[in-house]
Design an enzyme around this catalytic site. Structure first.
Site, PDB file in Angstrom:
ATOM      1  CG  HIS A 112      -1.890   0.988   1.425  1.00  0.00           C
ATOM      2  ND1 HIS A 112      -1.615   2.272   1.808  1.00  0.00           N
ATOM      3  CD2 HIS A 112      -3.225   0.926   1.252  1.00  0.00           C
ATOM      4  CE1 HIS A 112      -2.747   2.965   1.865  1.00  0.00           C
ATOM      5  NE2 HIS A 112      -3.739   2.177   1.530  1.00  0.00           N
ATOM      6  CG  ASP A 166       0.570  -2.221   6.128  1.00  0.00           C
ATOM      7  OD1 ASP A 166      -0.395  -2.412   6.891  1.00  0.00           O
ATOM      8  OD2 ASP A 166       0.490  -1.562   5.074  1.00  0.00           O
ATOM      9  CD  GLN A 183      -6.883  -4.429   4.131  1.00  0.00           C
ATOM     10  OE1 GLN A 183      -7.815  -5.198   4.369  1.00  0.00           O
ATOM     11  NE2 GLN A 183      -7.087  -3.156   3.859  1.00  0.00           N
ATOM     12  CE  LYS A 243      -7.178  -0.102   6.240  1.00  0.00           C
ATOM     13  NZ  LYS A 243      -7.969   0.284   5.072  1.00  0.00           N
ATOM     14  CB  CYS A 289      -3.674   3.281  -1.468  1.00  0.00           C
ATOM     15  SG  CYS A 289      -4.800   4.601  -1.056  1.00  0.00           S
TER      16      CYS A 289
HETATM   17  N1  PMP Z   1      -1.775  -0.626   4.619  1.00  0.00           N
HETATM   18  C1  PMP Z   1      -2.741  -1.340   4.072  1.00  0.00           C
HETATM   19  C2  PMP Z   1      -2.435  -2.723   3.580  1.00  0.00           C
HETATM   20  C3  PMP Z   1      -4.021  -0.813   3.961  1.00  0.00           C
HETATM   21  O1  PMP Z   1      -4.998  -1.532   3.399  1.00  0.00           O
HETATM   22  C4  PMP Z   1      -4.276   0.485   4.451  1.00  0.00           C
HETATM   23  C5  PMP Z   1      -5.647   1.134   4.346  1.00  0.00           C
HETATM   24  N2  PMP Z   1      -6.253   0.986   3.095  1.00  0.00           N
HETATM   25  C6  PMP Z   1      -3.231   1.196   5.020  1.00  0.00           C
HETATM   26  C7  PMP Z   1      -1.997   0.599   5.101  1.00  0.00           C
HETATM   27  C8  PMP Z   1      -3.395   2.564   5.563  1.00  0.00           C
HETATM   28  O2  PMP Z   1      -4.219   2.566   6.670  1.00  0.00           O
HETATM   29  P1  PMP Z   1      -4.746   3.939   7.284  1.00  0.00           P
HETATM   30  O3  PMP Z   1      -5.287   4.726   6.129  1.00  0.00           O
HETATM   31  O4  PMP Z   1      -5.790   3.520   8.248  1.00  0.00           O
HETATM   32  O5  PMP Z   1      -3.580   4.608   7.922  1.00  0.00           O
END
Ligand code: PMP
Length: 409
Positions: free
Chosen positions: A126, A203, A206, A229, A367
């Site tokens: 991401h 990270d 998910q 999430k 993203c």
């Molecule tokens: N990493 C991953 C794999 C994600 O799916 C997301 C959110 N789509 C993020 C990071 C970023 O999370 P946040 O916007 O809550 O900081």
């Protein structure tokens, strides 16, 4: 114990929403949980109750409400510690979310990265586990290396290992890909990093809603996730960091709460986790996150995982006959993320037609622009599942998608 999906659904007011009017009323089907999950009533109640009965700033002031608020905040930290299998509560830092957690590490570990060093990430990251490292590399004159992803969305440990060497300071990778659903072999990747003395940043944005990680068993140095999430409110997240590392790290943000002593000349830092929580934290959010995680913890997790696996199989089978449909990401054991492309049809048009039928999916880049480019795509559609989805949701989605693709053809 077992898993009763109807009982769980009854806890989520947003899952009872309908769209349309009169004879055209239909249930809203939410297939966008990878972007953000819906929230159970008990989490919403906890949030309001906190403000009603326990609201005061934490860690300051010796009065009843300040004590209640601090207990609630620190109680949530203990729940998080348990959920991720950390050894100490001081290893749990509250942040705004995954993005802030990763930026915190990139900015505080940054001093250890020198010109000529490298940082290894993967092609499925991401943007929030890519851009902070790219910024750090540019600042320090280091290089960013990207482990490739295979055609089916898996990550080869051997190909990752080819990039890691004695100049690798940090390896940063997802536990679960938000675009492909791939579950990465975290423990094996950690072993590769360790062999070369590199630190690992995972990270977990998910992963948390699908299974509980165990940071000690995985051997990770840092693990980040977002509350929103995992059935909790927005604006609260977590950074787990191994104690010895956090102890040695300088702060990132300066301000109240993160200090020990302050004079006009000099400031000494509070120990972790406070060192990394400058300013008034989102204590109501942290409390609600604790409630959400405790709820999740009390479910029969193996039964939930079996339910989610059945959903992944069902959705994969359901869309297979649709002409021109290609699933992006078919790694074995993947979680409930169905990213797809239909030849000759723009993803946004699919999203719009499904929305008209009351079905919420996401379209765009998720993203992960470099990842989509790797698959030769600019935008895709993504249906993502959570434990509260049902086989009926999938059937309706499949029917609607078939109709949409016929209309757009
Ligand atoms: N990493 C991953 C794999 C994600 O799916 C997301 C959110 N789509 C993020 C990071 C970023 O999370 P946040 O916007 O809550 O900081």
């Amino acid at each position: 114990m077992s898993f009763d999906v109807d009982a769980v659904r009854a806890e989520f007011p947003a899952l009872a929403l309908t769209v349309g009017e009169g004879s055209r009323v239909r249930p809203l089907i939410y297939l966008d949980s990878a972007a953000t999950s819906q929230k159970p009533q008990r989490v919403l109640d906890a949030y309001i109750d906190f403000y009603r009965h326990s609201n005061a700033n934490v860690h300051r002031g010796a009065h009843l409400l300040a004590t209640r608020a601090t207990d609630a905040y620190e109680g949530a930290r203990e729940i998080v510690r348990r959920m991720v299998g950390a050894r100490y509560t001081s290893e749990i830092v509250f942040t705004r979310g995954t993005t802030e957690s990763i930026n915190l590490v990139a900015n505080t570990l940054g001093g250890q990265v020198r010109a000529g060093d490298n940082i290894v990430i993967t092609a499925l990251e991401h943007h929030s586990n890519l851009v902070p490292w790219q910024m750090l590399c540019k600042r320090m004159g280091a290089s960013l290396r990207v482990a490739p992803v295979e055609d089916d969305g898996t990550l080869s440990v051997a190909r990752f290992a080819e990039l890691v060497d004695g100049r690798t300071r940090i390896c940063a990778f997802s536990h679960v890909s938000n675009a492909l659903g791939t579950v990465l072999p975290v423990a094996e990747l950690v072993a590769v990093a360790r062999e070369h003395g590199a630190l690992t940043v995972v990270d977990g944005a998910q992963a948390m809603s699908h299974f509980a990680p165990n940071v000690q068993a995985l051997g990770v140095d840092f693990y980040a996730f977002s509350g929103h999430k995992v059935f909790a409110p927005t604006g609260i997240g977590v950074l787990y960091g191994r104690r010895e590392l956090l102890d040695a790290m300088p702060p990132w943000h300066g301000g109240g709460e993160m200090v020990d002593t302050v004079t006009f000349e000099e400031t000494t830092w509070a120990p972790p986790p406070m060192r990394f929580e400058a300013g008034t934290p989102n204590f109501a959010g942290a409390f609600a996150l604790g409630v959400a995680l405790a709820w999740l913890e009390a479910l029969d997790r193996p039964a939930v995982e079996a339910h989610e696996r059945a959903l992944v199989e069902a959705i994969t089978e359901r869309v297979a006959p649709i002409p021109g449909l290609r699933i992006i990401g078919t790694a074995p054991g993947k979680v409930g993320v169905l990213t797809f492309d239909i030849a000759g049809i723009h993803a946004h048009d699919i999203g719009t037609l499904l929305d008209q039928q009351g079905i919420a999916i996401r379209t765009g880049t998720h993203c992960t622009q470099p990842l989509l480019a790797r698959f030769g795509l600019k935008a895709t559609a993504r249906a993502s599942l959570a434990l509260y989805n049902t086989l009926d949701d999938i059937e309706r989605f499949g029917d609607a998608l078939e109709r949409a693709s016929r209309m757009l053809r």
